[in-house]
Design an enzyme around this catalytic site. Structure first.
Site, PDB file in Angstrom:
ATOM      1  N   TYR B 108      53.940  47.562  87.544  1.00  0.00           N
ATOM      2  CA  TYR B 108      54.554  45.768  87.195  1.00  0.00           C
ATOM      3  C   TYR B 108      54.787  45.915  85.749  1.00  0.00           C
ATOM      4  CZ  TYR B 108      52.600  43.583  91.335  1.00  0.00           C
ATOM      5  OH  TYR B 108      52.871  42.933  92.014  1.00  0.00           O
ATOM      6  N   TYR B 147      51.426  49.630  95.930  1.00  0.00           N
ATOM      7  CA  TYR B 147      51.089  50.859  94.784  1.00  0.00           C
ATOM      8  C   TYR B 147      49.026  51.157  95.614  1.00  0.00           C
ATOM      9  CZ  TYR B 147      50.218  46.272  93.199  1.00  0.00           C
ATOM     10  OH  TYR B 147      49.805  44.174  93.688  1.00  0.00           O
ATOM     11  N   ARG B 157      48.315  48.606  97.963  1.00  0.00           N
ATOM     12  CA  ARG B 157      48.871  47.224  98.476  1.00  0.00           C
ATOM     13  C   ARG B 157      50.624  48.192  99.193  1.00  0.00           C
ATOM     14  NH1 ARG B 157      48.800  42.160  97.134  1.00  0.00           N
ATOM     15  NH2 ARG B 157      48.493  42.650  99.319  1.00  0.00           N
ATOM     16  N   HIS B 160      55.550  44.139  98.354  1.00  0.00           N
ATOM     17  CA  HIS B 160      55.129  42.540  98.773  1.00  0.00           C
ATOM     18  C   HIS B 160      56.229  42.094  97.400  1.00  0.00           C
ATOM     19  CE1 HIS B 160      51.537  43.318  96.340  1.00  0.00           C
ATOM     20  NE2 HIS B 160      52.022  43.017  95.955  1.00  0.00           N
ATOM     21  N   HIS B 162      55.735  38.248  95.691  1.00  0.00           N
ATOM     22  CA  HIS B 162      54.153  37.078  95.081  1.00  0.00           C
ATOM     23  C   HIS B 162      54.917  36.039  95.200  1.00  0.00           C
ATOM     24  CE1 HIS B 162      50.755  39.510  93.747  1.00  0.00           C
ATOM     25  NE2 HIS B 162      51.365  40.306  94.152  1.00  0.00           N
TER      26      HIS B 162
END
Lengths: 199, 242
Positions: B108, B147, B157, B160, B162
């Site tokens: 991120y 990640y 995770r 995905h 958000h």
């Protein structure tokens, strides 16, 4: 067989996670500039009518630790109790704000106009309040609550009246620190747990 | 303003449980006491309106928006698209959708993310758009990588994106996550499994949508979203002053 209920089901929620700022407040995480204009930077513009107030506070977890990664949104009426979009609303009040806990101190600040009382569907008026929605890592579905004000008449508010344990009412009332200055701390869990809403 | 009726009460059974020891952060961040339930009022039935004027031409194109079109992001090019409806199956028009995600390597662009996968200099990781008259939306992006995260010893995770959506009232406000069809990590993810019904979790898994894939360009995934509806009745108490 009975008839079918033609209803869809709401999409299930998921936590906003630790990096919610990327999507909702890019400038918070130094990604500013990706959008020409960010959403919800301030609930008021120059010329907003009414008393300008500042509410500071924090969002604490069950250990009393002020969460550094909480993101909040507020929604409120203008000083006359009219919501943006309704007839006669103050054009200087968008009513919506996004704000985050500070990454170092965990404190947030909401600078806005103090809302007026708003009508209730069943009749009567609700005491002035600001609706809050809180998301963060570890919160699986956004938490709704309200900020009321210590220096307003809250005695006839229908929502506050439904809180059975009267000491819990205090968890929804911002404490006045000085002229136009309030403190509102949110406790997610444990002693002094804030009243959260399902409405 | 006409009273459109109160919001249909949220069916909390379809949503994740607030307290789930497998998702460790939820343990200290979930209320112990029950929520206070009440019929919605104007505070929940009104909400912010975002006009088209604030949305830039590249805002829903995550492949190009970080560099303002100068250079594309690295990764598997995908179209994420679908409809936003309410529980009564009405399209939710002109409503704001915002998404954010990791890059193709699972990193991120956030100061708190220290994962060793590198940042992509051409990828920011957020986008936004308004639904059209049919409640339809589109984003062009790259598929995010899985990640690791510090939860249990070896938690990862699934891929995905958000998703944040407004609807037309503050009481419809919703944040969720879109997963990808066939990702084996979904079955192991404690966040996905805060939703206790497999059928409900499946509703967050976007299927591959070859019909909307563009040959030699991008694959498509379909993700429809349902928000709370309003209960309409001829026998409603009208809101005073509305």
């Amino acid at each position: 067989m009975v008839q079918k209920l033609d209803m869809l089901q709401e999409t299930p929620s998921q936590t906003a996670g630790p990096y919610v700022h990327i999507g909702l407040m890019p400038s918070y995480t130094d990604n500013g500039g990706i959008y020409d204009e960010e959403i919800g930077v301030s609930p008021i513009a120059a010329g907003a009518r009414g008393e300008i107030i500042e509410i500071v506070g924090s969002v604490c977890d069950g250990t009393g630790w002020a969460m550094r990664d909480a993101l909040l949104e507020s929604w409120q009426a203008d000083a006359a109790g009219i919501f943006p979009g309704q007839e006669g609303a103050d054009p200087g009040v968008s009513g919506h704000c996004r704000f985050a806990a500070d990454a170092v101190s965990g404190e947030f600040t909401l600078r806005t106009v103090k809302p007026g009382p708003v009508p209730h569907r069943a009749g009567g008026r609700q005491a002035p309040h600001i609706s809050l929605w809180i998301v963060a890592r570890g919160i699986n579905i956004g938490l709704q609550t309200r900020i009321y004000f210590e220096d307003e008449d809250n005695s006839a508010d229908p929502l506050l009246a439904r809180i059975e344990q009267r000491p819990r009412v205090e968890t929804l009332i911002a404490k006045k620190l000085g002229p136009g200055q309030y403190r509102f701390d949110i406790r997610l869990q444990g002693a002094g747990e804030t009243v959260f809403l399902d409405l | 303003m006409t009273d459109l009726g109160p919001l249909i009460p949220r069916n909390r059974a379809i949503h994740p449980v607030p307290y789930d020891p497998d998702y460790k952060t939820s343990v200290a961040r979930s209320p112990n006491l029950p929520l206070l339930s009440m019929e919605s009022g104007p505070s929940e039935e009104t909400g912010p309106v975002f006009g088209h004027g604030r949305i830039g031409a590249l805002d829903n194109n995550l492949i190009l928006n970080w560099t303002k079109g100068a250079a594309p992001a690295v990764g598997e090019r995908i179209l994420m698209h679908g409809h936003v409806l309410d529980e009564t199956a009405r399209p939710v028009r002109n409503t704001l959708l915002e998404i954010w995600q990791a890059n193709a390597g699972g990193r991120y662009r956030h100061k708190k993310d220290s994962y060793l996968a590198p940042l992509d200099p051409n990828f920011g990781g957020c986008g936004r758009t308004l639904t059209d008259e049919n409640g339809y939306y589109q984003f062009l992006t790259v598929r995010p990588g899985a990640y690791p995260w510090p939860n249990r010893g070896n938690d990862w995770r699934p891929m995905h994106i958000h998703v944040s959506v407004y609807g037309h009232s503050f009481g419809q406000r919703l944040i969720t996550q879109m997963y990808f069809e066939g990702d084996p990590l979904i079955a192991h993810c404690p966040i996905a499994h805060t939703i206790k019904s497999h059928g409900q979790l499946d509703r967050l898994v976007a299927p591959l949508d070859l019909a909307y894939s563009r040959p030699l360009d991008f694959l498509a995934y379909k993700f429809d979203i349902v928000l709370r509806g309003r209960r309409q009745t001829m026998f409603e108490n009208k809101l005073e002053g509305m």
